[in-house]
Design an enzyme around this catalytic site. Sequence first.
Site, mmCIF file in Angstrom:
data_model
loop_
_atom_site.group_PDB
_atom_site.id
_atom_site.type_symbol
_atom_site.label_atom_id
_atom_site.label_comp_id
_atom_site.label_asym_id
_atom_site.label_seq_id
_atom_site.Cartn_x
_atom_site.Cartn_y
_atom_site.Cartn_z
ATOM 1 N N HIS A 154 8.707 -1.651 -8.275
ATOM 2 C CA HIS A 154 8.189 -0.289 -8.108
ATOM 3 C C HIS A 154 9.287 0.738 -7.874
ATOM 4 C CE1 HIS A 154 4.964 -3.065 -6.597
ATOM 5 N NE2 HIS A 154 4.315 -2.392 -7.519
ATOM 6 N N HIS A 178 1.872 5.112 -2.493
ATOM 7 C CA HIS A 178 2.184 4.036 -3.430
ATOM 8 C C HIS A 178 3.697 3.838 -3.463
ATOM 9 C CE1 HIS A 178 2.705 1.886 -7.238
ATOM 10 N NE2 HIS A 178 1.441 1.523 -7.123
ATOM 11 N N GLU A 191 5.797 3.196 -5.713
ATOM 12 C CA GLU A 191 6.497 3.901 -6.781
ATOM 13 C C GLU A 191 6.674 5.384 -6.446
ATOM 14 O OE1 GLU A 191 5.850 5.259 -11.371
ATOM 15 O OE2 GLU A 191 4.961 3.341 -10.777
ATOM 16 N N CYS A 212 3.745 4.671 -18.425
ATOM 17 C CA CYS A 212 4.438 3.670 -19.217
ATOM 18 C C CYS A 212 3.556 3.140 -20.349
ATOM 19 C CB CYS A 212 4.930 2.523 -18.329
ATOM 20 S SG CYS A 212 3.714 1.273 -17.942
ATOM 21 N N SER A 226 -2.326 -0.347 -8.587
ATOM 22 C CA SER A 226 -2.818 0.917 -9.126
ATOM 23 C C SER A 226 -3.290 0.765 -10.563
ATOM 24 C CB SER A 226 -1.720 1.981 -9.043
ATOM 25 O OG SER A 226 -2.126 3.185 -9.671
#
Length: 336
Positions: free
Chosen positions: A85, A135, A137, A206, A235
């Site tokens: 992440h 999160h 990331e 992505c 997620s």
Amino acid sequence: MNISAKPHLTIRLCEPRGFCAGVDRAIQIVVLALKKYGAPVYVRHELVHNRFVVDGLRERGAVFVKELSDIPAEYRDRPVVFSAHGVPKSVPADAETREMFYLDATCPLVSKVHKQAMRHERLGRHVLLIGHAGHPEVVGTMGQLEPGAVTLVETVGQVADLAVPDEDNLGYVTQTTLSVDDTADIVAALEQRFPNMTPPSSESICYATTNRQEAVKKAAPGTGMFLIVGAPNSSNSRRLVEVAKRHGAADAVLVQRASEIDWARMQGVSSVSLSAGASAPEIVVQEIINAFRERFDVTVDIALTVEETENFPVMRDLRDTELGGADMAFLNGTDG
């Protein structure tokens, strides 16, 4: 007449599904580090959001820690891996201060978002980050920039009340694992309010997130139940459940293993669709198909949208160590 005959069931199996190139690379990094350096290999946080993967690596000698300070002093010469992440800049800086040998398993596509955000900042733009608070990331991306340089945007409803330093000098990036449709709505709202906002140099969401959502959209219409294999804290897996419901599935649920399937909900269902989040291993998908075959006469149809060929190589430190099929069999279900 054979009264014990199993009822027929069609499984629409999504392709692509499961591991993306970034997750595959991160797992390979830990497996190769264990082969090259021996156990223990430390991993900061969950490498990827999947308990089956984490437990499988732990059984092979990986030790998961919350922070670098949790690694005992006598083991600080051991490799430590950063999760797929991504991490704030402060984490590798801390590792260097502690003279630790670290292997950064950040997905290259997450690293791309980091670079896009830093480019916005370098050009004097305040950064709007579309994503989910807390999160890993998002924490990692915000941690690439100076405090106060990023404003997090989670919903369309937040856009009208956003307070930014200069409405004519903004740039945005997004978390890589968001709903494509929801993100488009947020971007549209931002563009309407901030017409001079600068987009990232390339798409932030992505390829794997987009591809898995497109496959789910194709398989969802007319399906009685849509099963998404993935973890509750994943997620991209949770987004697949939402996409399935939005695009025609009568019901959709997230499951981690076959043991979590509520078989009572399968009564009267003639078609089930099946996909897996980007951190879910194929061996669990096959486990679920086998569980259905024990109860139903199963036909498997493939819902294919695109073939993925992406491959992200591991870092040079590990390329001299061979990775065989048997090394990944605990996740792929084969040693071939």
